[in-house]
Motif scaffolding. Structure first.
Motif, PDB file in Angstrom:
ATOM      1  N   MET A   1     -29.833   5.318   9.663  1.00  0.00           N
ATOM      2  CA  MET A   1     -29.623   5.436  10.700  1.00  0.00           C
ATOM      3  C   MET A   1     -28.919   6.368  11.480  1.00  0.00           C
ATOM      4  SD  MET A   1     -25.743   3.150  12.434  1.00  0.00           S
ATOM      5  CE  MET A   1     -26.988   1.866  12.855  1.00  0.00           C
ATOM      6  N   LYS A   2     -29.484   6.595  13.257  1.00  0.00           N
ATOM      7  CA  LYS A   2     -28.970   7.411  14.197  1.00  0.00           C
ATOM      8  C   LYS A   2     -28.361   7.211  14.191  1.00  0.00           C
ATOM      9  CE  LYS A   2     -33.402   6.191  16.481  1.00  0.00           C
ATOM     10  NZ  LYS A   2     -34.429   7.072  17.267  1.00  0.00           N
ATOM     11  N   LEU A   3     -27.453   8.749  13.967  1.00  0.00           N
ATOM     12  CA  LEU A   3     -26.185   9.289  15.215  1.00  0.00           C
ATOM     13  C   LEU A   3     -25.630  10.853  15.841  1.00  0.00           C
ATOM     14  CD1 LEU A   3     -23.882   8.814  11.496  1.00  0.00           C
ATOM     15  CD2 LEU A   3     -24.867   6.763  12.587  1.00  0.00           C
ATOM     16  N   GLY A   4     -26.072   9.643  17.525  1.00  0.00           N
ATOM     17  CA  GLY A   4     -25.727  11.279  17.997  1.00  0.00           C
ATOM     18  C   GLY A   4     -23.703  11.711  17.938  1.00  0.00           C
ATOM     19  N   ILE A   5     -24.253  13.150  18.087  1.00  0.00           N
ATOM     20  CA  ILE A   5     -22.472  13.385  16.994  1.00  0.00           C
ATOM     21  C   ILE A   5     -22.433  14.070  19.266  1.00  0.00           C
ATOM     22  CG2 ILE A   5     -21.211  15.093  16.213  1.00  0.00           C
ATOM     23  CD1 ILE A   5     -22.443  14.014  14.027  1.00  0.00           C
ATOM     24  N   ILE A   6     -21.261  14.278  19.889  1.00  0.00           N
ATOM     25  CA  ILE A   6     -21.238  15.008  20.714  1.00  0.00           C
ATOM     26  C   ILE A   6     -19.907  15.956  20.799  1.00  0.00           C
ATOM     27  CG2 ILE A   6     -20.795  14.991  22.887  1.00  0.00           C
ATOM     28  CD1 ILE A   6     -23.293  13.743  22.260  1.00  0.00           C
ATOM     29  N   GLY A   7     -20.620  17.298  20.506  1.00  0.00           N
ATOM     30  CA  GLY A   7     -19.612  17.674  20.177  1.00  0.00           C
ATOM     31  C   GLY A   7     -19.573  18.560  19.125  1.00  0.00           C
ATOM     32  N   THR A   8     -18.945  19.567  19.293  1.00  0.00           N
ATOM     33  CA  THR A   8     -19.749  20.927  18.338  1.00  0.00           C
ATOM     34  C   THR A   8     -18.105  21.433  17.073  1.00  0.00           C
ATOM     35  OG1 THR A   8     -19.912  22.748  19.414  1.00  0.00           O
ATOM     36  CG2 THR A   8     -21.975  21.404  18.705  1.00  0.00           C
ATOM     37  N   GLY A   9     -17.426  20.748  17.348  1.00  0.00           N
ATOM     38  CA  GLY A   9     -16.034  21.256  17.521  1.00  0.00           C
ATOM     39  C   GLY A   9     -15.289  21.135  15.856  1.00  0.00           C
ATOM     40  N   ASN A  10     -14.910  20.504  15.182  1.00  0.00           N
ATOM     41  CA  ASN A  10     -13.701  20.413  13.916  1.00  0.00           C
ATOM     42  C   ASN A  10     -14.532  18.903  13.841  1.00  0.00           C
ATOM     43  OD1 ASN A  10     -12.062  22.705  13.562  1.00  0.00           O
ATOM     44  ND2 ASN A  10     -11.025  21.845  15.071  1.00  0.00           N
ATOM     45  N   LYS A  35     -25.682  26.094  20.263  1.00  0.00           N
ATOM     46  CA  LYS A  35     -24.293  25.569  19.829  1.00  0.00           C
ATOM     47  C   LYS A  35     -24.658  24.358  18.864  1.00  0.00           C
ATOM     48  CE  LYS A  35     -19.883  26.255  20.933  1.00  0.00           C
ATOM     49  NZ  LYS A  35     -19.010  25.735  21.617  1.00  0.00           N
ATOM     50  N   ALA A  36     -25.288  24.060  19.752  1.00  0.00           N
ATOM     51  CA  ALA A  36     -25.629  22.523  18.783  1.00  0.00           C
ATOM     52  C   ALA A  36     -26.499  22.606  17.874  1.00  0.00           C
ATOM     53  CB  ALA A  36     -26.868  21.445  19.611  1.00  0.00           C
ATOM     54  N   ASN A  37     -27.841  23.366  17.436  1.00  0.00           N
ATOM     55  CA  ASN A  37     -28.679  24.347  16.718  1.00  0.00           C
ATOM     56  C   ASN A  37     -27.658  24.425  15.651  1.00  0.00           C
ATOM     57  OD1 ASN A  37     -31.380  23.315  17.991  1.00  0.00           O
ATOM     58  ND2 ASN A  37     -31.445  24.783  18.979  1.00  0.00           N
ATOM     59  N   GLN A  38     -26.727  25.278  15.806  1.00  0.00           N
ATOM     60  CA  GLN A  38     -26.503  25.926  14.824  1.00  0.00           C
ATOM     61  C   GLN A  38     -25.682  25.132  14.451  1.00  0.00           C
ATOM     62  OE1 GLN A  38     -23.802  29.249  17.224  1.00  0.00           O
ATOM     63  NE2 GLN A  38     -22.488  29.069  15.118  1.00  0.00           N
ATOM     64  N   ALA A  39     -24.581  24.395  14.990  1.00  0.00           N
ATOM     65  CA  ALA A  39     -23.966  22.791  14.209  1.00  0.00           C
ATOM     66  C   ALA A  39     -25.130  22.524  13.346  1.00  0.00           C
ATOM     67  CB  ALA A  39     -23.675  22.185  15.461  1.00  0.00           C
ATOM     68  N   ALA A  40     -26.435  21.889  13.807  1.00  0.00           N
ATOM     69  CA  ALA A  40     -27.229  21.329  13.272  1.00  0.00           C
ATOM     70  C   ALA A  40     -27.946  22.145  11.213  1.00  0.00           C
ATOM     71  CB  ALA A  40     -28.955  21.056  13.905  1.00  0.00           C
TER      72      ALA A  40
END
Ligand SMILES: NC(=O)c1ccc[n+]([C@@H]2O[C@H](COP(=O)([O-])OP(=O)(O)OC[C@H]3O[C@@H](n4cnc5c(N)ncnc54)[C@H](OP(=O)(O)O)[C@@H]3O)[C@@H](O)[C@H]2O)c1
Length: 211
Positions: A1-10, A35-40
């Motif tokens: 399943m595909k998930l979108g996560i908005i926010g790169t904090g805790n 920042k999103a790429n860094q989180a990934a």
């Protein structure tokens, strides 16, 4: 399943770590694509980064892991939520000596968000546990943590219950979205226990039931 996560904090990172390990594909959405790429990049696999709109478009389930006060701005920058399951992880907390709720009793953050995106199926979840237990599992010996959730759409709640199980929590269905009026104060309670009462973040809620 595909998930979108908005926010790169805790909470965004914790959800990403727990769920990519279980085979979910994740796209982080951020105000900053870097920042999103860094989180990934912090995930072992199964993750990409993009804009907030990219992550909303990608996710069959979209997590709102941002401060409640930023919700209007975040939703303004989003793609269409038509038919999407949206998991509201936010808590409308005002941090002072003792944290308080900004709204409550007759409404909740979750209900306000559902009004802003009526085309989405909003489920409240992941707001009553500390992010360390979402990332690593709520394992406390025989008493694994409970994750309380609520919403008005049965199919959306069933899908979110499966995601909750994947993180190791026992899902507890608390009924309609208006139950968020009870779940958001629980978050303030656990923050007060952890921060004000000196219990730290190695605590979690567990619903006991007699066999
Ligand atoms: N920390 C916990 O243990 C915990 C537990 C349960 C629920 N929650 C709730 O989950 C939500 C996120 O908490 P968190 O601890 O992950 O917060 P955080 O570490 O401060 O991260 C929040 C993220 O929201 C994004 N964001 C988007 N618009 C924003 C804006 N206008 N101002 C600030 N940030 C903005 C930021 O990501 P980008 O910069 O990438 O856009 C930021 O990294 C909150 O509503 C909180 O109450 C937290």
């Amino acid at each position: 399943m595909k998930l979108g996560i908005i926010g790169t904090g805790n909470i965004g990172i914790a959800l990403g770590k727990a769920l990519t390990k279980k085979g979910f594909r994740v796209m982080f959405g951020s105000r900053s694509v870097a920042k999103a790429n860094q989180a990934a990049g912090e995930m072992e696999h199964n993750a990409d980064g993009g804009t907030i709109a990219n992550a909303v478009h990608f996710g069959e389930i979209v997590f709102l892991a941002v401060p409640y006060k930023s919700i209007e701005e975040v939703l303004r920058n989003s793609d269409s939520f038509n038919g999407k399951i949206v998991v509201d992880c936010t808590n409308p907390v005002i941090f002072g000596e003792y944290p308080e709720l900004a709204i409550g009793h007759t409404t909740s953050a979750a209900e306000q968000i559902a009004k802003m995106i009526p085309e989405a199926k909003v489920v409240k979840a992941f707001n009553t546990a500390f992010s360390n237990h979402i990332a690593n599992g709520p394992y406390f010996g025989p008493n694994d943590g409970s994750m309380f959730f609520c919403g008005d759409n049965a199919q959306a709640k069933a899908a979110v219950a499966k995601v909750i199980e994947a993180t190791g929590f026992e899902p507890v269905d608390c009924g309609p979205l208006s139950s968020a009026r009870m779940l958001e104060p629980m978050a303030v309670l656990i923050i007060r226990l952890g921060n004000n009462m000196g219990m730290g973040n190695e605590i979690a809620f567990k619903l006991l039931t007699r066999e």
